[in-house]
Design a protein around this motif. Structure first.
Motif, PDB file in Angstrom:
ATOM      1  N   LEU A 195      40.759  30.152 110.833  1.00  0.00           N
ATOM      2  CA  LEU A 195      39.139  30.154 111.574  1.00  0.00           C
ATOM      3  C   LEU A 195      39.244  31.406 112.259  1.00  0.00           C
ATOM      4  N   SER A 196      40.171  31.819 112.756  1.00  0.00           N
ATOM      5  CA  SER A 196      40.290  33.223 113.607  1.00  0.00           C
ATOM      6  C   SER A 196      39.850  34.284 112.922  1.00  0.00           C
ATOM      7  N   ALA A 197      40.221  34.202 111.528  1.00  0.00           N
ATOM      8  CA  ALA A 197      39.685  35.397 110.693  1.00  0.00           C
ATOM      9  C   ALA A 197      38.171  35.612 110.568  1.00  0.00           C
TER      10      ALA A 197
ATOM     11  N   LYS B 230      34.366  37.610 113.702  1.00  0.00           N
ATOM     12  CA  LYS B 230      33.273  38.606 113.705  1.00  0.00           C
ATOM     13  C   LYS B 230      32.240  38.199 112.391  1.00  0.00           C
ATOM     14  N   GLN B 231      32.417  37.758 111.352  1.00  0.00           N
ATOM     15  CA  GLN B 231      31.592  37.330 110.270  1.00  0.00           C
ATOM     16  C   GLN B 231      30.608  36.134 110.999  1.00  0.00           C
ATOM     17  N   LEU B 232      31.257  35.207 111.588  1.00  0.00           N
ATOM     18  CA  LEU B 232      30.244  34.249 112.429  1.00  0.00           C
ATOM     19  C   LEU B 232      29.564  34.968 113.308  1.00  0.00           C
ATOM     20  N   GLU B 233      29.736  35.811 114.289  1.00  0.00           N
ATOM     21  CA  GLU B 233      28.968  36.479 115.230  1.00  0.00           C
ATOM     22  C   GLU B 233      27.712  37.108 114.474  1.00  0.00           C
TER      23      GLU B 233
ATOM     24  N   VAL C  86      30.566  25.748 113.345  1.00  0.00           N
ATOM     25  CA  VAL C  86      31.583  26.918 113.582  1.00  0.00           C
ATOM     26  C   VAL C  86      32.654  26.848 112.229  1.00  0.00           C
ATOM     27  N   ILE C  87      33.372  25.483 112.208  1.00  0.00           N
ATOM     28  CA  ILE C  87      34.553  25.308 111.189  1.00  0.00           C
ATOM     29  C   ILE C  87      33.905  25.363 109.961  1.00  0.00           C
ATOM     30  N   TRP C  88      32.599  24.307 109.728  1.00  0.00           N
ATOM     31  CA  TRP C  88      32.053  24.338 108.470  1.00  0.00           C
ATOM     32  C   TRP C  88      31.827  25.451 107.989  1.00  0.00           C
ATOM     33  N   PRO C  89      30.977  26.464 108.608  1.00  0.00           N
ATOM     34  CA  PRO C  89      30.379  27.830 108.051  1.00  0.00           C
ATOM     35  C   PRO C  89      31.573  28.653 107.501  1.00  0.00           C
TER      36      PRO C  89
END
Length: 526
Positions: free
Chosen positions: A164-166, A169-172, A268-271
């Motif tokens: 998930l940590s990877a 930036k993509q999620l932000e 967060v986890i699902w996306p």
């Protein structure tokens, strides 16, 4: 034909159905009905989440197998769906063979892509939520579950993990570009605030229980219940098998409708999992708040828990449609919790449904029966005054407002827009008093125009409100000689509406929709 895809969370079989389950599923049902009326190809998904340590422990305590417990409680959820008149297109179970096979395929794909790895966890575990917390997060929570208040458990376990940590930036970036991805705004702000604290990798497997989907090529590892559960939105459409299946056209979801307690997993986890799979993300995760009861958090010990028998008692006394109206108009759709009160329920029922909706339908149909032999009078250019004109055409804007509100999942606004049309009818009758005008034969033409317009407006009000109150609204339409299909034919792609849906001369029957009741409500725990 455009598609529309909406989901509830899949409900955990360790619990019996209650107001939270009823509320979420009703919201989805309202939206699905509205989109079908707009001629959209809808896929409405719900189901049950049946794996995990809680199911395993509960089954052992009863001396039955986890599968037996899952079968028993899943059947109860199915029964409730039928009792509530819900129109889901599919009911998925995480014990379905097709779901299990696809979950293993997807997890193997993530492993092959390098987003899943074998590692060791040391930290704090929330047994009720089946969620892990780092030392920092656990300290912030005072080492207690934010949902149940029970102490977190110190755990150390070798598991497979998702990176998930990877996707920090993509999620932000995604949240910055898609401000409506999480709604309401208060929930979005919560997610963004937590996101700023940095992401930790999350477990994909567990080894402290056996009731779950086995991890491919990893004996002793069971796929983590939350990974298993989230993937239902994809497996129900056959996503693991490619995009050639008959349900593939529905992807991605328009709305994942959930309770606020499971927002992090969905927002967060699902996306992040979907990003890793290079699949298109859902358009919106809508996280509603909780119901409280009589000003307090619901508790069986306090006797204020709105469980299934209590809900059934409300249905028996007030009707299912009255229950749905209260859920939609008074529920916790926004960022604050909503208080379920027997007194308040009775007041809303009386004010909105008896005194307004039912009363207008009854008065209008009764006057047409009395003054025009029960047949809708033909309209003329003569109204009460020249300035009045055919004003009811303007209130059709209320129907357009309702349609647009449904599409945007603003269900309370849709309800109020539809009721606004009814209030217009009420205002016209009270202002012009056609029952007094009818005493003068020279005013009968104007009386006919008034009642013609009121009848047409009521049919459009019923059309606007039918996703919320399908039985009563279809009953009103039948009394006025038309059907929901008839009203659909008057809708154009540009949301244009022809005003006269009821032909002149149509037989109008006396309409009695909601009866006055002694109140207030029924006692909790009935």
């Amino acid at each position: 034909m455009s598609t529309a895809y909406i989901t509830t969370p899949i409900y955990y079989v360790n619990d019996k159905p209650h107001i939270g389950h009823a509320y979420t599923t009703t919201l989805c049902d309202v939206w699905a009905r509205a989109m079908r009326w707009e001629r959209k190809d809808v896929f409405f998904l719900t189901g049950t989440d049946e794996h995990g340590v809680k199911v395993e422990k509960s089954a052992a305590a009863r001396g039955i197998s986890p599968q037996q417990l899952a079968d028993e409680n899943s059947a109860e959820f199915r029964r409730v769906l039928g009792q509530f008149g819900l129109t889901n297109d599919y009911f998925i179970r995480t014990t379905d063979a097709d779901h299990k096979r696809q979950v293993q395929t997807i997890v193997k794909r993530l492993l092959d892509k390098g987003y899943v790895y074998l590692g060791k966890f040391e930290g704090w575990y929330d047994e009720g939520q089946e969620e892990y917390h780092t030392e920092t997060k656990a300290k912030e929570l005072d080492y207690k579950s934010p949902i149940s208040g029970k102490p977190l458990v110190r755990a150390s376990e070798e598991n497979y993990y998702f990176k998930l940590s990877a996707f920090q930036k993509q999620l932000e970036d995604f949240f910055a570009k898609n401000p409506n991805f999480v709604r309401p705004e208060g929930r979005r702000n919560e997610v963004i605030g937590r996101l700023r604290g940095g992401l930790q990798d999350v477990p994909v497997t567990r080894t402290n229980f056996s009731w779950g989907i086995p991890m491919p090529d990893a004996p002793g590892h069971v796929i983590y219940v939350w990974i298993d559960a989230l993937l239902n939105y994809a497996t129900a459409l056959g996503r693991a098998d490619g995009t050639a299946g008959p349900r593939a056209k529905y992807w991605p979801a328009d709305y994942h409708v959930i309770g606020k307690e499971i927002l992090w997993f969905h927002a967060v986890i699902w996306p992040a999992m979907l990003m890793a799979l290079e699949w298109e993300l859902p358009k919106c995760v809508y996280a509603h708040s909780f119901w409280i009861s009589e000003g307090q958090k619901m508790s069986k010990s306090l006797g204020n828990f709105i469980d299934l028998p209590t809900i059934e008692a409300y249905h028996a006394k007030y009707s299912l449609d009255a229950w749905r109206w209260y859920m939609v108009t008074q529920g916790p759709l926004e960022a604050t919790d909503a208080d379920f009160s027997a007194k308040h329920f009775h007041e809303i029922y009386t004010a909105d449904l008896v005194n307004t909706f039912a009363n207008c339908a009854s008065r209008t149909s009764a006057m047409i029966g009395k003054y025009f032999d029960g047949k809708l009078p033909a309209p003329t250019d003569e109204w009460v005054t020249e300035a009045d004109g055919r004003q009811y055409r303007q209130v059709l804007d209320g129907l357009i407002d309702a349609i647009e509100a449904y599409e945007a999942f603003k269900l309370r606004e849709a309800a109020l827009a539809g009721l606004g049309i009814v209030r217009w009818v009420d205002l016209v009758i009270n202002e012009y008093q056609p029952f007094k005008m009818a005493k003068d034969p020279e005013q009968m033409e104007a009386v006919g125009n008034i009642l013609h317009d009121c009848a047409q407006a009521l049919c459009w009000a019923a059309t606007a409100l039918h996703p919320i109150m399908p039985t009563k609204c279809e009953e009103l339409l039948r009394c006025f000689g038309v059907t929901l299909q008839d009203t659909r034919e008057f809708l154009t792609e540009e949301l244009g509406i022809e005003p006269d849906v009821i032909p002149a001369g149509t037989k109008i029957e006396k309409c009695a929709l909601f009866m006055r009741m002694e109140g207030p409500g029924v006692p909790a725990g009935a």
